[in-house]
Design a protein around this motif. Structure first.
Motif, PDB file in Angstrom:
ATOM      1  N   ALA A   1      63.433 -34.710 -21.789  1.00 54.16           N
ATOM      2  CA  ALA A   1      64.300 -35.758 -22.351  1.00 54.16           C
ATOM      3  C   ALA A   1      65.717 -35.501 -21.860  1.00 54.16           C
ATOM      4  O   ALA A   1      66.519 -34.852 -22.540  1.00 54.16           O
ATOM      5  CB  ALA A   1      64.235 -35.725 -23.879  1.00 54.16           C
ATOM      6  N   PRO A   2      66.065 -35.975 -20.674  1.00 54.16           N
ATOM      7  CA  PRO A   2      67.337 -35.608 -20.036  1.00 54.16           C
ATOM      8  C   PRO A   2      68.583 -36.096 -20.760  1.00 54.16           C
ATOM      9  O   PRO A   2      69.664 -35.558 -20.556  1.00 54.16           O
ATOM     10  CB  PRO A   2      67.223 -36.234 -18.639  1.00 54.16           C
ATOM     11  CG  PRO A   2      66.213 -37.322 -18.794  1.00 54.16           C
ATOM     12  CD  PRO A   2      65.237 -36.846 -19.814  1.00 54.16           C
ATOM     13  N   GLN A   3      68.472 -37.108 -21.632  1.00 55.12           N
ATOM     14  CA  GLN A   3      69.643 -37.639 -22.329  1.00 55.12           C
ATOM     15  C   GLN A   3      69.706 -37.211 -23.796  1.00 55.12           C
ATOM     16  O   GLN A   3      70.420 -37.810 -24.589  1.00 55.12           O
ATOM     17  CB  GLN A   3      69.635 -39.171 -22.246  1.00 55.12           C
ATOM     18  CG  GLN A   3      69.654 -39.727 -20.839  1.00 55.12           C
ATOM     19  CD  GLN A   3      70.871 -39.269 -20.061  1.00 55.12           C
ATOM     20  OE1 GLN A   3      71.978 -39.235 -20.594  1.00 55.12           O
ATOM     21  NE2 GLN A   3      70.682 -38.912 -18.794  1.00 55.12           N
ATOM     22  N   ALA A   4      68.975 -36.192 -24.180  1.00 54.47           N
ATOM     23  CA  ALA A   4      68.911 -35.780 -25.584  1.00 54.47           C
ATOM     24  C   ALA A   4      70.265 -35.233 -26.053  1.00 54.47           C
ATOM     25  O   ALA A   4      71.035 -34.673 -25.284  1.00 54.47           O
ATOM     26  CB  ALA A   4      67.834 -34.712 -25.757  1.00 54.47           C
TER      27      ALA A   4
ATOM     28  N   GLY B   1      72.556 -32.220 -23.872  1.00 62.40           N
ATOM     29  CA  GLY B   1      71.979 -31.117 -23.121  1.00 62.40           C
ATOM     30  C   GLY B   1      70.694 -31.570 -22.473  1.00 62.40           C
ATOM     31  O   GLY B   1      70.421 -32.766 -22.356  1.00 62.40           O
ATOM     32  N   VAL B   2      69.901 -30.616 -22.057  1.00 60.64           N
ATOM     33  CA  VAL B   2      68.572 -30.941 -21.536  1.00 60.64           C
ATOM     34  C   VAL B   2      67.613 -30.901 -22.718  1.00 60.64           C
ATOM     35  O   VAL B   2      67.770 -30.103 -23.637  1.00 60.64           O
ATOM     36  CB  VAL B   2      68.141 -29.954 -20.440  1.00 60.64           C
ATOM     37  CG1 VAL B   2      69.010 -30.126 -19.210  1.00 60.64           C
ATOM     38  CG2 VAL B   2      68.186 -28.520 -20.937  1.00 60.64           C
ATOM     39  N   GLY B   3      66.633 -31.777 -22.700  1.00 61.54           N
ATOM     40  CA  GLY B   3      65.778 -31.886 -23.869  1.00 61.54           C
ATOM     41  C   GLY B   3      64.296 -31.875 -23.552  1.00 61.54           C
ATOM     42  O   GLY B   3      63.868 -32.147 -22.432  1.00 61.54           O
TER      43      GLY B   3
ATOM     44  N   SER C   1      71.272 -44.451 -36.608  1.00 68.04           N
ATOM     45  CA  SER C   1      70.081 -44.890 -35.896  1.00 68.04           C
ATOM     46  C   SER C   1      70.152 -44.379 -34.473  1.00 68.04           C
ATOM     47  O   SER C   1      71.209 -44.119 -33.945  1.00 68.04           O
ATOM     48  CB  SER C   1      69.968 -46.423 -35.889  1.00 68.04           C
ATOM     49  OG  SER C   1      71.033 -47.000 -35.189  1.00 68.04           O
ATOM     50  N   ALA C   2      68.989 -44.221 -33.884  1.00 65.42           N
ATOM     51  CA  ALA C   2      68.919 -43.744 -32.513  1.00 65.42           C
ATOM     52  C   ALA C   2      68.347 -44.841 -31.650  1.00 65.42           C
ATOM     53  O   ALA C   2      67.538 -45.636 -32.086  1.00 65.42           O
ATOM     54  CB  ALA C   2      68.040 -42.502 -32.434  1.00 65.42           C
ATOM     55  N   THR C   3      68.774 -44.873 -30.419  1.00 69.71           N
ATOM     56  CA  THR C   3      68.220 -45.851 -29.495  1.00 69.71           C
ATOM     57  C   THR C   3      66.970 -45.276 -28.875  1.00 69.71           C
ATOM     58  O   THR C   3      67.008 -44.251 -28.210  1.00 69.71           O
ATOM     59  CB  THR C   3      69.243 -46.175 -28.385  1.00 69.71           C
ATOM     60  OG1 THR C   3      70.430 -46.660 -29.002  1.00 69.71           O
ATOM     61  CG2 THR C   3      68.682 -47.196 -27.427  1.00 69.71           C
ATOM     62  N   ALA C   4      65.870 -45.935 -29.124  1.00 65.98           N
ATOM     63  CA  ALA C   4      64.591 -45.385 -28.673  1.00 65.98           C
ATOM     64  C   ALA C   4      64.570 -45.183 -27.173  1.00 65.98           C
ATOM     65  O   ALA C   4      63.892 -44.310 -26.666  1.00 65.98           O
ATOM     66  CB  ALA C   4      63.450 -46.292 -29.103  1.00 65.98           C
ATOM     67  N   GLY C   5      65.308 -45.974 -26.439  1.00 68.69           N
ATOM     68  CA  GLY C   5      65.278 -45.871 -24.987  1.00 68.69           C
ATOM     69  C   GLY C   5      66.268 -44.889 -24.411  1.00 68.69           C
ATOM     70  O   GLY C   5      66.426 -44.819 -23.205  1.00 68.69           O
ATOM     71  N   SER C   6      66.956 -44.119 -25.277  1.00 69.25           N
ATOM     72  CA  SER C   6      67.972 -43.209 -24.772  1.00 69.25           C
ATOM     73  C   SER C   6      67.380 -42.049 -23.993  1.00 69.25           C
ATOM     74  O   SER C   6      68.058 -41.405 -23.221  1.00 69.25           O
ATOM     75  CB  SER C   6      68.808 -42.664 -25.930  1.00 69.25           C
ATOM     76  OG  SER C   6      67.986 -41.921 -26.802  1.00 69.25           O
ATOM     77  N   SER C   7      66.125 -41.753 -24.225  1.00 65.80           N
ATOM     78  CA  SER C   7      65.433 -40.713 -23.462  1.00 65.80           C
ATOM     79  C   SER C   7      64.094 -41.264 -23.017  1.00 65.80           C
ATOM     80  O   SER C   7      63.539 -42.150 -23.647  1.00 65.80           O
ATOM     81  CB  SER C   7      65.208 -39.470 -24.327  1.00 65.80           C
ATOM     82  OG  SER C   7      66.434 -38.936 -24.755  1.00 65.80           O
ATOM     83  N   ARG C   8      63.570 -40.715 -21.948  1.00 66.68           N
ATOM     84  CA  ARG C   8      62.281 -41.204 -21.461  1.00 66.68           C
ATOM     85  C   ARG C   8      61.196 -40.953 -22.473  1.00 66.68           C
ATOM     86  O   ARG C   8      61.135 -39.920 -23.101  1.00 66.68           O
ATOM     87  CB  ARG C   8      61.941 -40.501 -20.151  1.00 66.68           C
ATOM     88  CG  ARG C   8      62.774 -40.959 -18.973  1.00 66.68           C
ATOM     89  CD  ARG C   8      62.248 -40.338 -17.715  1.00 66.68           C
ATOM     90  NE  ARG C   8      62.301 -38.896 -17.800  1.00 66.68           N
ATOM     91  CZ  ARG C   8      61.457 -38.094 -17.180  1.00 66.68           C
ATOM     92  NH1 ARG C   8      60.487 -38.598 -16.461  1.00 66.68           N
ATOM     93  NH2 ARG C   8      61.565 -36.786 -17.288  1.00 66.68           N
ATOM     94  N   HIS C   9      60.316 -41.901 -22.638  1.00 69.46           N
ATOM     95  CA  HIS C   9      59.228 -41.750 -23.585  1.00 69.46           C
ATOM     96  C   HIS C   9      58.142 -40.864 -23.005  1.00 69.46           C
ATOM     97  O   HIS C   9      57.979 -40.731 -21.803  1.00 69.46           O
ATOM     98  CB  HIS C   9      58.642 -43.120 -23.940  1.00 69.46           C
ATOM     99  CG  HIS C   9      59.555 -43.932 -24.780  1.00 69.46           C
ATOM    100  ND1 HIS C   9      59.220 -45.157 -25.259  1.00 69.46           N
ATOM    101  CD2 HIS C   9      60.807 -43.693 -25.254  1.00 69.46           C
ATOM    102  CE1 HIS C   9      60.207 -45.642 -25.981  1.00 69.46           C
ATOM    103  NE2 HIS C   9      61.188 -44.768 -25.981  1.00 69.46           N
ATOM    104  N   ALA C  10      57.386 -40.262 -23.929  1.00 74.32           N
ATOM    105  CA  ALA C  10      56.303 -39.377 -23.509  1.00 74.32           C
ATOM    106  C   ALA C  10      55.239 -40.148 -22.762  1.00 74.32           C
ATOM    107  O   ALA C  10      54.989 -41.310 -23.018  1.00 74.32           O
ATOM    108  CB  ALA C  10      55.700 -38.696 -24.729  1.00 74.32           C
TER     109      ALA C  10
END
Length: 360
Positions: free
Chosen positions: A280-283, A291-293, A99-108
């Motif tokens: 998405a800086p935390q991708a 990396g950068v996302g 599972s992925a944490t939805a908040g791990s990257s900024r939302h659109a």
């Protein structure tokens, strides 16, 4: 490996309407909000049509393979019908979890691409222009190796599978083909046949993106985006997925291919023009490489798709897609797919990788 210096792409002129008029009616998509699962199902149907394992050839072809030390485009596994089947690559190493944490990257952000997201795609585009053109013969195969993890939706719920090692070889022959290549997974090699319905074989195109066909795509990003939008089903025809997201994922499928640098650069520039694209800086990819996302979140399907690029070279490391709200498929945060690109090459023989050639 080529160093990447900022380089201004040549100016492109826009006449998007012309190409849209030349395009055939778009085809239906299968699984809402997730191109990877769609192509996985098609791959399984192709494999089921011929379950007799095909042994790997015992000897290499007559020519030495041309290995892409820095591939024109490195990207997620599971692309289009053949891209996913024939060009899927992999080496298993652990993923970040099921599972992925939805908040791990900024939302659109609704209302169009953010300045940072568009700027990053411009940088990725400039880096793509620094790649070398690759000579790919019609009788050769593009080879790909990657690590993937996918969710199976056939039960109506997302059941996340384990990491898989997949190698694939895509035929570059021109014209419709009944045998599109081979794929190796779990130690077995299976043929990849023409798509269902292609009685005379599958021709080069979105379902079989050969290097030569990719070189014919417009390098004007506006024309290229118009092409993908025309090929992408309208919202009413896609169950639960917005049209912009469908176009974003269509492009995401194509960037997994080995292609001319100018085509790759235009694809990233086209993606930058899709509303809702953001940084998405935390991708991270399937094996945890950060990396950068670039990401886009689709409110209609409740999914978020991220493309992950190396921080230094800006080569595509992989992708990740997960739910950002509770749906019938699963809870918010459920992983739908993830991939990590490990190797691309051009080889002469299906079933033989670059290392096999060098060792033989």
């Amino acid at each position: 490996m080529t160093n990447h210096h900022a380089r201004r792409p040549q100016a492109w002129r826009t006449e998007a309407a012309e190409i849209a008029e030349l395009l055939p009616a778009p085809a239906e998509w299968d699984v809402p909000g997730e191109r990877y699962l769609h192509h996985k199902e098609r791959l399984m149907r192709q494999i089921d049509s011929d379950r007799t394992p095909t042994p790997a050839p015992a000897s290499p072809g007559p020519r030495a393979s041309r290995r892409l030390l820095r591939p024109a485009v490195m990207a997620p596994v599971a692309a289009l019908a053949v891209g996913a089947a024939v060009l899927t690559v992999v080496t298993a190493t652990g993923d970040a979890g099921t599972s992925a944490t939805a908040g791990s990257s900024r939302h659109a952000t609704a209302g169009g691409p953010t300045r940072t997201g568009a700027a990053l795609l411009v940088q990725v585009s400039q880096a793509a222009l620094e790649n070398d053109n690759v000579a790919v013969g019609d009788d050769q195969f593009t080879y790909r190796r990657a690590t993937i993890r996918e969710a199976d939706l056939t039960s109506g719920k997302a059941v996340v599978g384990p990491l898989k090692t997949v190698e694939s070889w895509a035929s570059q022959k021109q014209g419709p083909q009944l045998r599109l290549g081979v794929v190796r997974t779990d130690g077995e090699v299976f043929p990849v046949n023409a798509e269902l319905g292609d009685e005379d074989g599958t021709p080069p195109g979105l379902s079989r993106p050969t290097y030569r066909w990719l070189a014919t795509l417009p390098t004007d990003p506006d024309k290229l985006l118009a092409y993908f939008e025309a090929k992408t089903p309208k919202t009413a025809k896609v169950r639960g997925q917005g049209h912009d997201q469908a176009a974003f994922e269509q492009i995401g499928g194509v960037i997994t291919q080995v292609m001319p640098p100018r085509t790759a650069a235009a694809l990233y520039q086209a993606a930058a023009r899709i509303p809702g694209v953001e940084e998405a800086p935390q991708a991270h990819d399937a094996i945890g490489r950060r990396g950068v996302g670039i990401a886009r979140e689709d409110a209609a399907s409740g999914t978020r798709t991220e493309w992950v690029f190396d921080k230094d070279s800006l080569a595509l490391l992989g992708t990740r897609s997960y739910l950002v709200k509770d749906t019938s498929y699963g809870k918010k945060g459920t992983l739908l797919s993830s991939s990590a690109e490990l190797e691309h090459a051009v080889v002469d023989t299906a079933g033989r990788g670059p290392v096999d050639r060098q060792d033989s």
